[in-house]
Design an enzyme around this catalytic site. Structure first.
Site, PDB file in Angstrom:
ATOM      1  N   ASP A  29      -5.887   7.886  -5.478  1.00 38.77           N
ATOM      2  CA  ASP A  29      -4.891   8.815  -4.930  1.00 38.77           C
ATOM      3  C   ASP A  29      -4.054   8.073  -3.894  1.00 38.77           C
ATOM      4  O   ASP A  29      -4.319   6.910  -3.593  1.00 38.77           O
ATOM      5  CB  ASP A  29      -5.565  10.039  -4.299  1.00 38.77           C
ATOM      6  N   ASP A  31      -2.383   8.025  -0.012  1.00 40.90           N
ATOM      7  CA  ASP A  31      -2.399   8.577   1.340  1.00 40.90           C
ATOM      8  C   ASP A  31      -1.177   8.053   2.076  1.00 40.90           C
ATOM      9  O   ASP A  31      -0.837   6.872   1.984  1.00 40.90           O
ATOM     10  CB  ASP A  31      -3.663   8.139   2.087  1.00 40.90           C
ATOM     11  N   ASP A 108     -11.036   3.358   9.731  1.00 43.77           N
ATOM     12  CA  ASP A 108     -12.422   2.876   9.686  1.00 43.77           C
ATOM     13  C   ASP A 108     -12.512   1.357   9.473  1.00 43.77           C
ATOM     14  O   ASP A 108     -12.860   0.608  10.378  1.00 43.77           O
ATOM     15  CB  ASP A 108     -13.285   3.673   8.696  1.00 43.77           C
TER      16      ASP A 108
HETATM   17  P1  ATP Z   1     -10.495   6.397  -1.775  1.00 43.20           P
HETATM   18  O1  ATP Z   1     -10.168   5.341  -2.747  1.00 43.20           O
HETATM   19  O2  ATP Z   1     -11.863   6.931  -1.910  1.00 43.20           O
HETATM   20  O3  ATP Z   1      -9.452   7.473  -1.633  1.00 43.20           O
HETATM   21  P2  ATP Z   1      -9.623   5.775   0.894  1.00 43.20           P
HETATM   22  O4  ATP Z   1      -9.859   4.569   1.755  1.00 43.20           O
HETATM   23  O5  ATP Z   1      -8.217   6.097   0.542  1.00 43.20           O
HETATM   24  O6  ATP Z   1     -10.539   5.608  -0.376  1.00 43.20           O
HETATM   25  P3  ATP Z   1      -9.634   8.404   2.017  1.00 43.20           P
HETATM   26  O7  ATP Z   1     -10.786   9.296   2.312  1.00 43.20           O
HETATM   27  O8  ATP Z   1      -8.628   8.823   1.021  1.00 43.20           O
HETATM   28  O9  ATP Z   1     -10.272   7.010   1.618  1.00 43.20           O
HETATM   29  O10 ATP Z   1      -8.929   8.124   3.408  1.00 43.20           O
HETATM   30  C1  ATP Z   1      -7.683   7.479   3.529  1.00 43.20           C
HETATM   31  C2  ATP Z   1      -7.682   6.564   4.738  1.00 43.20           C
HETATM   32  O11 ATP Z   1      -7.904   7.331   5.915  1.00 43.20           O
HETATM   33  C3  ATP Z   1      -8.755   5.512   4.744  1.00 43.20           C
HETATM   34  O12 ATP Z   1      -8.404   4.364   4.021  1.00 43.20           O
HETATM   35  C4  ATP Z   1      -8.906   5.224   6.221  1.00 43.20           C
HETATM   36  O13 ATP Z   1      -7.874   4.405   6.698  1.00 43.20           O
HETATM   37  C5  ATP Z   1      -8.716   6.603   6.832  1.00 43.20           C
HETATM   38  N1  ATP Z   1     -10.013   7.308   6.942  1.00 43.20           N
HETATM   39  C6  ATP Z   1     -10.553   8.167   6.069  1.00 43.20           C
HETATM   40  N2  ATP Z   1     -11.732   8.615   6.497  1.00 43.20           N
HETATM   41  C7  ATP Z   1     -11.958   8.034   7.689  1.00 43.20           C
HETATM   42  C8  ATP Z   1     -12.992   8.109   8.657  1.00 43.20           C
HETATM   43  N3  ATP Z   1     -14.059   8.876   8.462  1.00 43.20           N
HETATM   44  N4  ATP Z   1     -12.841   7.380   9.786  1.00 43.20           N
HETATM   45  C9  ATP Z   1     -11.748   6.621   9.995  1.00 43.20           C
HETATM   46  N5  ATP Z   1     -10.760   6.495   9.130  1.00 43.20           N
HETATM   47  C10 ATP Z   1     -10.837   7.198   7.987  1.00 43.20           C
HETATM   48 MG    MG Z   2      -7.528   7.802  -0.535  1.00 47.50          MG
END
Ligand code: ATP
Ligand code: MG
Length: 410
Positions: A29, A31, A108
């Site tokens: 997805d 962001d 994170d």
């Molecule tokens: P995925 O491929 O699972 O979507 P993702 O890294 O994009 O992985 P998301 O949950 O969509 O994960 O979150 C988007 C972004 O927001 C992350 O890459 C990170 O930068 C930030 N983020 C999400 N959750 C946290 C958290 N618990 N603490 C700090 N930053 C976070």
């Molecule tokens: Mg994501």
């Protein structure tokens, strides 16, 4: 992002999509990070909902797609009502807005803190995320233990990304994980359920399971399962679990669907078995014993990971259908086979049989029974046939420990 820019705001792609695109993978997805606050984002888009309390974000809907739009988070110093930490250091709310330079430190992992700028098609990197990305390292930004305390779910995220990307968790982060693993228990069960789905439903369940156990995180998510793993005998129940995880991963690799309840049912099967046996030993009828055991095991599990009702309903059915497979005579088999959950229940029987927890001959009998026409089926379940046949006894012992063997599942 262009719409946000047109409205005078900054907008960047951030997080998993940048990380995955740099690996040449298709992102799950997208962001977006922006300096517009959630209300301002809402005004720019017609189809926008603001979600979350702990962490407010805007969900912008484009047809079936949802783009998560997060406002830059501010510095962690000025704690007030919008940014709240509990006594363990967990962030209960993080809604102080700021600039991209501040936002970056709230993310994170360094590889999740890369921002793609559509103005000049550059990647903005404040934390050394590019170098870590190239080296395949998952490194928390800042002091690992503090960051895990702020949000213990980051430990689950570390495992999920390490497995999915084939990255290594940085040794300092690993050390911190061993120190604070049990803090995961303070996370609301609904959030842990969502995370459990992400962990086990994305095609790397087996590796994820092993790694979660290694860091002591699995026991927080599934305490009853961990308990039964501790008392394994002759490969029970570890074998069943592993086979269930493996099957699930294989199905995903083949583009087939997987259901969460099947996996959860496998996780908790041993606990249900032990309890139901205890109840039967005290004189409970088999069916009642299973129902009560299922209720108790589920009631305990939902304290760790919430389970939606449709999931627990399906798990209960799957379990309570298991003893019914022991009856291979009369009209019961023909009724069982029409049960809406029959196929899943049969797959579960097969899983048990393949791992030594049920009679392999019984599973084979049910396989033939499903493939037989009506006349053959009637013959197979006729009492006279049963008396002669050695292969399809009237009632088989429930948990016969045969040596694990292979039976095809499709
Ligand atoms: P995925 O491929 O699972 O979507 P993702 O890294 O994009 O992985 P998301 O949950 O969509 O994960 O979150 C988007 C972004 O927001 C992350 O890459 C990170 O930068 C930030 N983020 C999400 N959750 C946290 C958290 N618990 N603490 C700090 N930053 C976070
Ligand atoms: Mg994501």
């Amino acid at each position: 992002m262009y719409q946000l820019q047109k409205a005078g705001f900054d907008a960047y792609l951030v997080g998993g999509c940048v990380r995955d695109l740099l690996l040449g993978r298709e992102p799950k997805d997208f962001d977006v990070a922006t300096n517009a606050d959630p209300e301002q984002v809402r005004k720019v888009f017609r189809n926008c909902r603001i979600i979350g309390r702990r962490f407010r974000l805007a969900h912008v809907h484009f047809g079936h797609e949802v783009i998560e739009v997060a406002t830059f988070r501010g510095a962690g110093e000025a704690r007030n009502d919008d940014q709240v930490l509990n006594k363990e250091g967990r962030l209960l709310r993080d809604n102080v807005y700021g600039t991209i330079e501040q936002d970056v430190w709230r993310r994170d992992f360094t590889v999740n803190a890369l921002y793609y700028n559509i103005k000049d098609f550059s990647v903005v990197d404040y934390t050394g995320g590019m170098a870590d990305h190239q080296a395949g390292i998952l490194r928390l930004i800042g002091d690992p233990e503090t960051r895990f305390r702020e949000d213990p779910v980051r430990m689950l995220r570390a495992v999920r990304f390490a497995v999915k990307l084939g990255f290594h968790i940085d040794p300092d982060c690993e050390k911190a994980m061993h120190n604070v693993a049990e803090l995961l228990a303070s996370i609301p069960s609904a959030r842990l359920y969502d995370e459990a789905l992400k962990l086990f439903m994305s095609g790397y369940a087996l590796q994820t399971f092993e790694m979660l156990r290694h860091y002591g995180l699995f026991q927080v998510l599934f305490p009853a399962t961990e308990n039964s793993l501790a008392v394994e005998d002759e490969g029970f129940p570890r074998l069943l679990l592993i086979k269930a995880l493996e099957n699930s991963d294989n199905r995903i690799a083949e583009g087939k669907t997987v259901t969460a309840y099947f996996l959860f049912a496998a996780f908790l099967w041993d606990a249900v078995q032990i309890r139901s046996k205890q109840k039967m030993a005290k004189g409970s009828p088999e069916f009642i014993a299973y129902q009560e055991a299922a209720n108790e095991v589920i009631a305990m599990q939902v304290k760790s990971t919430a389970l939606p009702r449709h999931i627990t309903l399906a798990m209960r059915e799957l379990w309570s259908l298991q003893p019914k497979f022991n009856v291979c005579v009369g009209s019961k088999p023909s009724r069982l086979i029409t049960h809406p959950r029959f196929r899943a229940a049969y797959d579960f029987l097969l899983l048990r049989a393949q791992t030594g927890g049920a009679d392999l001959e019984l599973a084979k009998w049910w396989e033939s029974y499903q493939n037989a026409n009506e006349t053959e089926q009637r013959k197979m379940t006729a009492p006279s046939q049963q008396a002669k046949s050695t292969k399809s006894p009237r009632k088989r012992s429930y948990r016969k420990k045969s040596k694990p063997q292979e039976v095809s599942s499709d």
